[in-house]
Design an enzyme around this catalytic site. Structure first.
Site, PDB file in Angstrom:
ATOM      1  N   LYS A  29      -2.375   4.518  20.799  1.00  0.00           N
ATOM      2  CA  LYS A  29      -1.748   3.570  22.001  1.00  0.00           C
ATOM      3  C   LYS A  29      -1.449   1.383  21.123  1.00  0.00           C
ATOM      4  O   LYS A  29      -3.052   2.098  21.151  1.00  0.00           O
ATOM      5  CB  LYS A  29      -1.960   2.865  23.666  1.00  0.00           C
ATOM      6  CG  LYS A  29      -0.897   2.325  23.927  1.00  0.00           C
ATOM      7  CD  LYS A  29       0.184   3.893  23.985  1.00  0.00           C
ATOM      8  CE  LYS A  29       1.421   3.522  25.250  1.00  0.00           C
ATOM      9  NZ  LYS A  29       2.698   4.245  24.914  1.00  0.00           N
ATOM     10  N   THR A  48       0.158   9.094  24.412  1.00  0.00           N
ATOM     11  CA  THR A  48      -0.053   7.538  24.201  1.00  0.00           C
ATOM     12  C   THR A  48      -0.535   6.983  25.533  1.00  0.00           C
ATOM     13  O   THR A  48      -1.535   6.353  25.601  1.00  0.00           O
ATOM     14  CB  THR A  48       0.156   7.109  23.267  1.00  0.00           C
ATOM     15  OG1 THR A  48       2.016   7.003  23.474  1.00  0.00           O
ATOM     16  CG2 THR A  48       0.117   7.617  21.533  1.00  0.00           C
ATOM     17  N   ARG A  81     -11.091 -34.494  -1.864  1.00  0.00           N
ATOM     18  CA  ARG A  81      -9.676 -33.954  -2.209  1.00  0.00           C
ATOM     19  C   ARG A  81      -9.591 -33.069  -0.358  1.00  0.00           C
ATOM     20  O   ARG A  81     -11.374 -33.355   0.564  1.00  0.00           O
ATOM     21  CB  ARG A  81      -9.963 -32.465  -2.583  1.00  0.00           C
ATOM     22  CG  ARG A  81     -10.064 -30.851  -2.628  1.00  0.00           C
ATOM     23  CD  ARG A  81     -10.220 -29.995  -3.602  1.00  0.00           C
ATOM     24  NE  ARG A  81     -10.908 -28.837  -3.295  1.00  0.00           N
ATOM     25  CZ  ARG A  81     -11.159 -28.142  -3.453  1.00  0.00           C
ATOM     26  NH1 ARG A  81      -9.487 -27.423  -4.097  1.00  0.00           N
ATOM     27  NH2 ARG A  81     -11.338 -26.894  -3.145  1.00  0.00           N
ATOM     28  N   GLN A 127     -15.227 -21.628  -2.717  1.00  0.00           N
ATOM     29  CA  GLN A 127     -16.330 -19.982  -2.951  1.00  0.00           C
ATOM     30  C   GLN A 127     -17.888 -20.252  -2.517  1.00  0.00           C
ATOM     31  O   GLN A 127     -18.328 -19.104  -1.793  1.00  0.00           O
ATOM     32  CB  GLN A 127     -16.146 -19.469  -4.820  1.00  0.00           C
ATOM     33  CG  GLN A 127     -15.074 -18.850  -4.824  1.00  0.00           C
ATOM     34  CD  GLN A 127     -14.105 -19.705  -5.162  1.00  0.00           C
ATOM     35  OE1 GLN A 127     -13.796 -21.044  -5.379  1.00  0.00           O
ATOM     36  NE2 GLN A 127     -13.188 -19.680  -6.161  1.00  0.00           N
ATOM     37  N   HIS A 156      -2.732 -25.900   0.795  1.00  0.00           N
ATOM     38  CA  HIS A 156      -2.965 -26.954   0.091  1.00  0.00           C
ATOM     39  C   HIS A 156      -2.044 -28.342   0.720  1.00  0.00           C
ATOM     40  O   HIS A 156      -1.140 -28.286   2.042  1.00  0.00           O
ATOM     41  CB  HIS A 156      -2.131 -27.273  -1.415  1.00  0.00           C
ATOM     42  CG  HIS A 156      -3.120 -25.778  -1.995  1.00  0.00           C
ATOM     43  ND1 HIS A 156      -4.295 -26.022  -2.410  1.00  0.00           N
ATOM     44  CD2 HIS A 156      -2.566 -24.493  -2.241  1.00  0.00           C
ATOM     45  CE1 HIS A 156      -4.558 -24.935  -3.232  1.00  0.00           C
ATOM     46  NE2 HIS A 156      -3.346 -24.440  -2.780  1.00  0.00           N
TER      47      HIS A 156
END
Length: 299
Positions: free
Chosen positions: A11, A57, A175, A227, A255
């Site tokens: 379920k 279920t 940025r 990263q 962005h």
């Protein structure tokens, strides 16, 4: 002759809300979305139309509610383990219960400078997640944070990457950085339900610590790349919680592009003069990492 390689059923999207009433009149609320998928000796229900091994279920849905009444639902790791253990202990032919719990965020209101005893608001789309795989011999739990949207208007850079005939992206030393945090951590395997119960205080501390590390590192570091920043987050979480095997992040780079307005009366709006940007819905960068403890640290 064809044979079943893998099968499970259950379920999904079971909505659960629980209120805990304290003696002082304060109430604690928890809202979850729960999924339970069962595996075991169920092949004949697929291949022979034999429903005798099928736990309906609807029964699974009812069990989710009953176990929420019988047991704490916070931390969600504990509730998921109780729920999954029920199915593998109750039904001999069910070997594995896969339990997913999404805890939705309700934040207590502050009225006239005081926490309100029973009023809350939704302050974002962030959720706390748990995925548990419960078998008759062990319990594997993965916890996480999803939907934590963060942004900083400076303090991020990206340069020194591969440049070739396909490259148009300029190198930048300052940025905007924004991402929708998807972070998870896998606990060392638990051997029993009692082992999960013993670890109960650690689940909330790990979640709070991972969330704090994520935001603090994001905010304070002059990030050389997504990263490297996400790797540092993983390192810090592993150091904070020795009971974890791995930590992973999945971070989309949302962005915000400068808009050249020089065509209108020579308005300067690029580089150091940029103030107005165009948020992008896609395409976007997507960076993923999973960091495990070194073999030496496991000895």
């Amino acid at each position: 002759m064809p044979s079943i390689a893998a099968a499970r059923y259950g379920k999904d999207n079971v909505r659960v809300y629980k209120v805990e009433r304290q003696a002082d009149g304060t109430q604690i609320v928890t809202e979850m979305t729960v999924c339970v998928l069962l595996e075991g000796e169920i092949d004949v229900s697929y291949t022979k139309a034999d429903n005798s091994p099928v736990v309906a279920t609807d029964s699974i849905k009812n069990t989710i509610y009953i176990k929420a009444k019988e047991h704490p639902v916070t931390p969600p790791e504990l509730y998921a383990a109780y729920l999954g253990t029920h199915f593998v202990e109750k039904y001999a032919h069910i070997h594995t219960a896969n339990v997913s719990v999404i805890t939705h965020r309700w934040t207590r209101m502050t009225i006239d400078g005081k926490p309100h005893p029973h009023s809350f608001y939704r302050d974002g789309s962030e959720v706390r997640t748990v995925e548990a795989k419960i078998s008759k011999n062990n319990i594997a739990i993965r916890s996480g944070i999803n939907g934590l949207l963060v942004l900083k208007s400076t303090g991020s850079q990206f340069h020194g990457f591969v440049r070739d005939e396909f490259t148009t992206l300029p190198e930048v030393w300052d940025r905007i950085l924004s991402t929708d945090v998807d972070c998870g951590w896998a606990w060392k395997t638990f051997t029993s339900m009692s082992a999960v119960e013993e670890a109960t205080p650690k689940f909330n501390r790990a979640w709070e610590g991972a969330r704090s590390i994520t935001m603090k590192t994001f905010a304070e570091e002059n990030s050389p790349s997504v990263q490297n920043t996400m790797y540092k987050m993983c390192e810090s979480i592993l150091e904070l919680v020795p009971e974890l095997d791995t930590v992973n992040y999945k971070l989309p780079n949302k962005h915000y592009f400068e808009i050249d307005l020089s065509w209108h009366k020579g308005i300067k709006n690029t580089g150091k003069d940029a103030e107005v940007y165009a948020p992008q819905s896609g395409p976007n960068g997507l960076i993923e990492v999973t960091v495990a403890r070194s073999q030496a640290s496991k000895l």
